[in-house]
Design a protein around this motif. Structure first.
Motif, mmCIF file in Angstrom:
data_model
loop_
_atom_site.group_PDB
_atom_site.id
_atom_site.type_symbol
_atom_site.label_atom_id
_atom_site.label_comp_id
_atom_site.label_asym_id
_atom_site.label_seq_id
_atom_site.Cartn_x
_atom_site.Cartn_y
_atom_site.Cartn_z
ATOM 1 N N PRO A 37 -92.462 9.244 -16.555
ATOM 2 C CA PRO A 37 -93.483 8.554 -17.592
ATOM 3 C C PRO A 37 -94.886 8.688 -16.850
ATOM 4 N N VAL A 38 -94.801 8.409 -15.612
ATOM 5 C CA VAL A 38 -96.340 8.490 -14.984
ATOM 6 C C VAL A 38 -96.985 10.041 -15.063
ATOM 7 N N VAL A 39 -96.121 10.896 -14.555
ATOM 8 C CA VAL A 39 -96.313 12.461 -14.662
ATOM 9 C C VAL A 39 -96.615 12.796 -16.000
ATOM 10 N N SER A 40 -95.964 12.293 -17.113
ATOM 11 C CA SER A 40 -96.006 12.829 -18.438
ATOM 12 C C SER A 40 -97.427 12.097 -18.859
ATOM 13 N N LYS A 41 -97.607 10.937 -18.589
ATOM 14 C CA LYS A 41 -98.995 10.345 -18.980
ATOM 15 C C LYS A 41 -100.159 11.025 -18.418
ATOM 16 N N ARG A 42 -100.175 11.352 -17.053
ATOM 17 C CA ARG A 42 -101.359 11.904 -16.459
ATOM 18 C C ARG A 42 -101.414 13.563 -16.908
ATOM 19 N N TRP A 43 -100.423 14.036 -17.306
ATOM 20 C CA TRP A 43 -100.438 15.446 -17.898
ATOM 21 C C TRP A 43 -101.147 15.393 -19.039
ATOM 22 N N ALA A 44 -100.847 14.494 -20.010
ATOM 23 C CA ALA A 44 -101.507 14.457 -21.382
ATOM 24 C C ALA A 44 -102.936 13.941 -21.036
ATOM 25 N N GLU A 45 -103.330 13.258 -19.954
ATOM 26 C CA GLU A 45 -104.599 12.846 -19.902
ATOM 27 C C GLU A 45 -105.474 14.072 -19.650
ATOM 28 N N VAL A 46 -105.072 14.807 -18.609
ATOM 29 C CA VAL A 46 -105.896 16.061 -18.132
ATOM 30 C C VAL A 46 -105.947 17.033 -19.122
ATOM 31 N N GLN A 47 -105.022 17.260 -19.941
ATOM 32 C CA GLN A 47 -105.005 18.249 -21.060
ATOM 33 C C GLN A 47 -106.424 18.163 -21.918
ATOM 34 N N ARG A 48 -107.132 17.163 -22.027
ATOM 35 C CA ARG A 48 -108.238 17.298 -22.762
ATOM 36 C C ARG A 48 -109.481 17.598 -22.036
ATOM 37 N N PHE A 49 -109.418 18.018 -20.744
ATOM 38 C CA PHE A 49 -110.563 18.317 -19.794
ATOM 39 C C PHE A 49 -110.430 19.929 -19.575
ATOM 40 N N ARG A 50 -111.587 20.461 -19.766
ATOM 41 C CA ARG A 50 -111.292 21.962 -18.953
ATOM 42 C C ARG A 50 -112.198 22.491 -17.817
ATOM 43 N N ASP A 51 -112.631 21.633 -17.023
ATOM 44 C CA ASP A 51 -113.342 21.634 -15.944
ATOM 45 C C ASP A 51 -112.461 22.200 -14.859
ATOM 46 N N GLU A 52 -112.898 22.575 -13.536
ATOM 47 C CA GLU A 52 -112.251 23.197 -12.484
ATOM 48 C C GLU A 52 -111.491 22.337 -11.956
ATOM 49 N N ALA A 53 -111.871 20.942 -11.798
ATOM 50 C CA ALA A 53 -111.268 19.998 -11.057
ATOM 51 C C ALA A 53 -109.947 19.500 -11.708
ATOM 52 N N SER A 54 -110.099 19.377 -13.345
ATOM 53 C CA SER A 54 -109.177 19.111 -14.060
ATOM 54 C C SER A 54 -108.132 20.008 -14.046
ATOM 55 N N LYS A 55 -108.260 21.531 -14.079
ATOM 56 C CA LYS A 55 -107.304 22.596 -13.880
ATOM 57 C C LYS A 55 -106.492 22.497 -12.722
ATOM 58 N N LYS A 56 -107.281 22.124 -11.484
ATOM 59 C CA LYS A 56 -106.314 21.866 -10.288
ATOM 60 C C LYS A 56 -105.264 20.735 -10.311
ATOM 61 N N THR A 57 -105.938 19.670 -11.026
ATOM 62 C CA THR A 57 -105.017 18.389 -11.233
ATOM 63 C C THR A 57 -104.002 19.000 -12.242
ATOM 64 N N GLN A 58 -104.035 19.645 -13.235
ATOM 65 C CA GLN A 58 -102.992 20.015 -14.185
ATOM 66 C C GLN A 58 -101.935 20.946 -13.374
ATOM 67 N N ASP A 59 -102.541 21.659 -12.440
ATOM 68 C CA ASP A 59 -101.362 22.719 -11.669
ATOM 69 C C ASP A 59 -100.547 21.866 -10.747
ATOM 70 N N ARG A 60 -101.252 20.811 -10.116
ATOM 71 C CA ARG A 60 -100.370 19.733 -9.283
ATOM 72 C C ARG A 60 -99.389 18.970 -10.138
ATOM 73 N N LEU A 61 -99.805 18.506 -11.328
ATOM 74 C CA LEU A 61 -98.850 17.765 -12.328
ATOM 75 C C LEU A 61 -97.701 18.675 -12.647
ATOM 76 N N LYS A 62 -98.187 19.919 -13.019
ATOM 77 C CA LYS A 62 -97.314 20.824 -13.392
ATOM 78 C C LYS A 62 -96.082 21.256 -12.227
#
Length: 260
Positions: A37-62
């Motif tokens: 649930p922690v990973v799923s929640k963080r994944w949902a949160e970063v989906q709203r952003f499109r900056d480079e830092a968020s993209k890196k976070t999305q990759d890590r969460l994926k």
């Protein structure tokens, strides 16, 4: 341990290995369940952003999500393996127990043969004879305990097999019962220690008791000598200690205790 097989493992080690596997699976399952649930929640949160830092976070969460999925699959495999091994251990327990009893019987025979002939005893020191006798008694006590455990398991399995009318299992339990009977016959040959060994063990007991009494007497005598020395200093008026000096009666009592 379980994945390597259970052949030759003592019954207690088999049970401990199964219990350890169950406990490890529980801990791992809880950890994965808490992380999901922690990973799923963080994944949902970063989906709203499109900056480079968020993209890196999305990759890590994926990546983390993929690792969790792999761990879940691995846990399912391990859970199935543990279940299979648990069933295998339960099925093999009668044979494992009887084999352990036979191994103990072999040790008893080896130890018994070591001290069962006068010619062999004459070549051994008193200490070795006593130790061999004590070891043999210990093995016999262990055998008695293991025999009881094996017999209990066999009777339970025989009752269950008869209830299910499983002829093959009934025959297998009968063979194991026969192996236990042979072990009992063999062990009975060494149930009574040779007289020479009993004599050595009894004599050592007397020596131990005498040694304990001498040690106690020496300690009491040292105390008496100390009290006499302190009493002598007190009567000569040379004692500077703040503690009261022992009386003549207490010193005399200590001497009497040491010499009684």
């Amino acid at each position: 341990i379980l994945s390597a097989g259970m052949d030759g493992m003592p019954p207690a080690e088999v049970r401990k290995a199964v219990e350890a596997s169950d406990e490890a699976l529980k801990v791992a399952t809880h950890t994965v369940a808490a992380a999901r649930p922690v990973v799923s929640k963080r994944w949902a949160e970063v989906q709203r952003f499109r900056d480079e830092a968020s993209k890196k976070t999305q990759d890590r969460l994926k990546t983390a999500h993929g690792e969790l999925e792999n761990l879940t699959k691995r846990l399912t495999e391990l859970r199935n393996t543990t279940k299979s091994k648990r069933e295998e251990a339960a099925k093999a327990e009668p044979t494992i127990r009887v084999t352990a009893v036979e191994s103990l019987s072999d040790k008893i025979r080896e130890q018994g043969d070591l001290i069962n002939e006068e010619a062999k005893l004459s070549a051994m020191s008193s200490a070795d004879i006593r130790q061999a006798g004590v070891t043999l008694r210990g093995l016999q006590a262990e055998l008695f305990t293991e025999m009881q455990g094996a017999q209990k398991v066999l009777v339970s399995r025989q009752i269950d097999a008869k209830r299910r009318n499983a002829a093959q299992e009934i025959a297998a339990m009968g063979e194991l019962q026969e192996r236990l009977r042979r072990v009992q016959i063999e062990a009975n040959k060494y149930k009574i220690l040779p007289p020479a060994v009993e004599k050595h063990i009894a004599s050592q007991k007397h020596v131990d008791e005498a040694t304990a009494k001498v040690t106690a007497a020496e300690e009491t005598l040292e105390k008496a000598v100390g009290m006499i020395g302190a009493l002598t200093q007190a009567t000569e008026g040379s004692s500077s200690s703040a503690e009261p000096a022992p009386t003549h009666e207490s010193a005399e009592a200590a001497v009497n205790a040491a010499t009684s």
